[in-house]
Design an enzyme around this catalytic site. Structure first.
Site, PDB file in Angstrom:
ATOM      1  N   TYR A   8       0.816  -1.231   0.000  1.00 18.67           N
ATOM      2  CA  TYR A   8       0.000   0.000   0.000  1.00 18.67           C
ATOM      3  C   TYR A   8       0.843   1.271   0.000  1.00 18.67           C
ATOM      4  O   TYR A   8       0.403   2.280   0.545  1.00 18.67           O
ATOM      5  CB  TYR A   8      -0.905   0.057   1.229  1.00 18.67           C
ATOM      6  CG  TYR A   8      -1.779  -1.140   1.471  1.00 18.67           C
ATOM      7  CD1 TYR A   8      -2.747  -1.516   0.555  1.00 18.67           C
ATOM      8  CD2 TYR A   8      -1.647  -1.891   2.635  1.00 18.67           C
ATOM      9  CE1 TYR A   8      -3.568  -2.604   0.788  1.00 18.67           C
ATOM     10  CE2 TYR A   8      -2.468  -2.988   2.881  1.00 18.67           C
ATOM     11  CZ  TYR A   8      -3.417  -3.331   1.955  1.00 18.67           C
ATOM     12  OH  TYR A   8      -4.228  -4.412   2.190  1.00 18.67           O
ATOM     13  N   TYR A 136     -14.694  -3.703   3.444  1.00 16.93           N
ATOM     14  CA  TYR A 136     -13.378  -4.205   3.019  1.00 16.93           C
ATOM     15  C   TYR A 136     -13.266  -5.662   3.475  1.00 16.93           C
ATOM     16  O   TYR A 136     -13.517  -5.973   4.640  1.00 16.93           O
ATOM     17  CB  TYR A 136     -12.238  -3.371   3.650  1.00 16.93           C
ATOM     18  CG  TYR A 136     -10.880  -3.971   3.343  1.00 16.93           C
ATOM     19  CD1 TYR A 136     -10.293  -3.790   2.095  1.00 16.93           C
ATOM     20  CD2 TYR A 136     -10.225  -4.761   4.283  1.00 16.93           C
ATOM     21  CE1 TYR A 136      -9.066  -4.377   1.804  1.00 16.93           C
ATOM     22  CE2 TYR A 136      -8.998  -5.343   3.992  1.00 16.93           C
ATOM     23  CZ  TYR A 136      -8.425  -5.148   2.751  1.00 16.93           C
ATOM     24  OH  TYR A 136      -7.217  -5.738   2.459  1.00 16.93           O
ATOM     25  N   ASP A 230     -18.009 -11.258   8.209  1.00 19.46           N
ATOM     26  CA  ASP A 230     -16.548 -11.199   8.170  1.00 19.46           C
ATOM     27  C   ASP A 230     -16.093 -10.568   9.486  1.00 19.46           C
ATOM     28  O   ASP A 230     -16.105  -9.347   9.647  1.00 19.46           O
ATOM     29  CB  ASP A 230     -16.104 -10.371   6.958  1.00 19.46           C
ATOM     30  CG  ASP A 230     -14.593 -10.213   6.891  1.00 19.46           C
ATOM     31  OD1 ASP A 230     -13.910 -10.587   7.856  1.00 19.46           O
ATOM     32  OD2 ASP A 230     -14.108  -9.696   5.865  1.00 19.46           O
ATOM     33  N   LYS A 257      -6.639 -12.419  11.881  1.00 17.56           N
ATOM     34  CA  LYS A 257      -6.059 -11.342  12.690  1.00 17.56           C
ATOM     35  C   LYS A 257      -5.728 -11.799  14.112  1.00 17.56           C
ATOM     36  O   LYS A 257      -4.703 -12.414  14.331  1.00 17.56           O
ATOM     37  CB  LYS A 257      -7.006 -10.142  12.709  1.00 17.56           C
ATOM     38  CG  LYS A 257      -7.273  -9.586  11.302  1.00 17.56           C
ATOM     39  CD  LYS A 257      -6.559  -8.316  11.058  1.00 17.56           C
ATOM     40  CE  LYS A 257      -6.932  -7.700   9.738  1.00 17.56           C
ATOM     41  NZ  LYS A 257      -5.809  -7.094   9.082  1.00 17.56           N
TER      42      LYS A 257
HETATM   43  C1  LIG Z   1     -12.668  -7.296   7.745  1.00 17.84           C
HETATM   44  C2  LIG Z   1     -11.453  -7.805   7.043  1.00 17.84           C
HETATM   45  N1  LIG Z   1     -11.566  -8.848   6.203  1.00 17.84           N
HETATM   46  C3  LIG Z   1     -10.497  -9.351   5.558  1.00 17.84           C
HETATM   47  C4  LIG Z   1      -9.242  -8.812   5.730  1.00 17.84           C
HETATM   48  C5  LIG Z   1      -8.058  -9.389   4.988  1.00 17.84           C
HETATM   49  O1  LIG Z   1      -7.225 -10.075   5.847  1.00 17.84           O
HETATM   50  P1  LIG Z   1      -5.716 -10.431   5.401  1.00 17.84           P
HETATM   51  O2  LIG Z   1      -4.984  -9.142   5.315  1.00 17.84           O
HETATM   52  O3  LIG Z   1      -5.217 -11.326   6.501  1.00 17.84           O
HETATM   53  O4  LIG Z   1      -5.810 -11.139   4.101  1.00 17.84           O
HETATM   54  C6  LIG Z   1      -9.081  -7.719   6.580  1.00 17.84           C
HETATM   55  C7  LIG Z   1      -7.759  -7.088   6.766  1.00 17.84           C
HETATM   56  O5  LIG Z   1      -7.625  -5.945   7.151  1.00 17.84           O
HETATM   57  C8  LIG Z   1     -10.208  -7.200   7.260  1.00 17.84           C
HETATM   58  O6  LIG Z   1     -10.111  -6.148   8.097  1.00 17.84           O
END
Ligand SMILES: Cc1ncc(COP(=O)(O)O)c(C=O)c1O
Length: 409
Positions: A8, A136, A230, A257
């Site tokens: 990024y 996201y 998610d 996470k």
């Molecule tokens: C809500 C959500 N889903 C998916 C992801 C993607 O996770 P990763 O970076 O481990 O692929 C993130 C990452 O910030 C997220 O905040």
């Protein structure tokens, strides 16, 4: 740094990343000896602080026994135990756990589960998702395609991404009616609804309430489509409850996470029994066609089990409540500053939204000069510290935010 490609970052103007040599608790130790107080816990993973001895000991032990073995045709106790423990934390019925190695992949798996669920039931045309503006879900192709189409990465990859159905979150009657219409119109094509429950994280720390999730549940039930939460950001206490799914039960949940307490990469996609049942058949083609090489890595599962121990025996959720109260009080001076549009707090998330950030790289360096690691994005300056952060460390973080935001002219 001639060989590294950073995430990024427009590397021509971003400057070099800070050289870090160690971490401990809520501290990041730099090569020149400086210590920064960490305001974002390594993208929200290190919920117990860095280097927690209980997690480190579990990983060290697992390293001696079995660092890795493939999960195809083989299974091991750390994964089986973790799956059982995660299922026990989910609402009743969500009890089948598929492991992978990152949040984006967990989202891909959830989407594939939903599409194949309908295919296995003889409804192969259900391949689209309802997703939300401001959302996201990750950087892989499938996950990008359900992330915000305007502020996300669609403009660079538009030609690559499948077109899903984007709506505003149903926060009021008008947006609810619009969402109902879209679902009504496309019901036969939709596999599921995907949402970050309670907090849209990377989209700008935008909050919504449980009634939004209740509306989504009602719509999913009415139109017989799957509801995917998610919880990669919200899971494991970040919003104040262990999971948003405790308030409203979805059909599929994604976690990552903080799953390993910020130690090793691991993710999980957890499905309701009824979803799993659609894959349970005599037909080999009904099997879920996914299997990451490092799925259920034993080191990562050991770290995750140790992290769950800590949630059981240390007062994480009351620490989150204390952080929320401190953030409310200590970020309040930002309200009324000329460039500030909003100050909001939920659980261990504090966000100060400004009208614009002229140079994100300069702003980030300004925080380092204050002795903290804070990484604003878009128009949001946010704090998501470790739950174990000391009150005086948290005060240093909030003081830095107040000072730096007050300097914005
Ligand atoms: C809500 C959500 N889903 C998916 C992801 C993607 O996770 P990763 O970076 O481990 O692929 C993130 C990452 O910030 C997220 O905040």
């Amino acid at each position: 740094m001639p060989h590294i490609w950073l995430p990024y970052a427009q590397m021509k103007i971003s400057g070099d990343p800070l050289p870090v040599v160690a971490t401990r608790g809520s501290r990041i130790v730099l090569a020149d000896g400086r210590e920064l107080i960490d305001g974002i816990a390594s993208w929200w993973t290190a919920c117990h602080g860095y280097n927690h001895p209980h997690i480190a000991a579990a990983v060290r032990h697992q390293l001696d026994v079995m660092p890795h073995v493939m999960f195809g045709g083989l299974a091991h106790e750390p994964a089986l135990t973790l799956a059982r423990r995660l299922a026990a934390l989910m609402p009743a019925g969500l009890d089948r756990v598929f492991f992978s190695d990152s949040g984006s992949v967990a989202v891909e798996v959830a989407m594939k589960m939903a599409v194949q669920y309908w295919g296995n039931k003889g409804l192969a045309g259900r391949t689209r998702f309802v997703a939300f503006n401001g959302g996201y879900h990750g950087d892989t192709t499938g996950a990008m395609a359900v992330s915000d189409p305007v502020d996300g990465m669609h403009h660079a990859f538009g030609g690559l991404l499948p077109r899903h159905l984007f709506c505003d979150l149903p926060r009021d009657e008008e947006s609810f009616a619009n969402l109902s219409d879209v679902i009504e119109c496309h019901a036969g094509e939709i596999a599921g609804i995907i949402v970050e429950p309670l907090v849209q994280g990377a989209g700008g720390m935008q909050f919504h309430d449980v009634d939004v999730l209740e509306r989504l549940r009602a719509l999913a039930d009415r139109h017989r489509i799957l509801l995917i939460f998610d919880e990669i950001f919200t899971g494991f206490g970040r919003t104040g409850a262990m999971f948003a799914s405790a308030a409203v039960a979805p059909d599929i949940v994604t976690l990552s996470k903080a799953l390993t307490g910020g130690t090793l990469p691991l993710a999980a996609t957890i499905a309701r029994r009824a979803v799993f049942d659609a894959f349970w058949s005599d037909a080999p083609s009904h099997a879920l066609m996914h299997g990451p090489t490092y799925m259920a890595n034993p080191l990562a599962c050991a770290a995750a089990n140790a992290s769950l121990d800590l949630f059981e025996c240390e007062p994480r959720l009351s620490e989150v409540a204390a952080i929320a109260a401190a953030l409310q009080q200590r970020l309040a001076p930002c309200r009324g500053m000329p460039r500030v549009r909003d100050v909001r707090v939920r659980g261990a998330i504090g966000a100060v939204e400004v009208d614009r950030i002229d140079n994100i790289y300069t702003l980030r360096r300004r925080f380092v000069a204050e002795g903290v690691f804070v990484r604003p994005f878009g128009t949001t300056v946010y704090l998501t510290p470790a739950f174990t952060i000391a009150p005086e460390e948290l005060a240093t973080l909030t003081d830095a935010v107040v000072t730096v935001v007050s300097e914005m002219k």
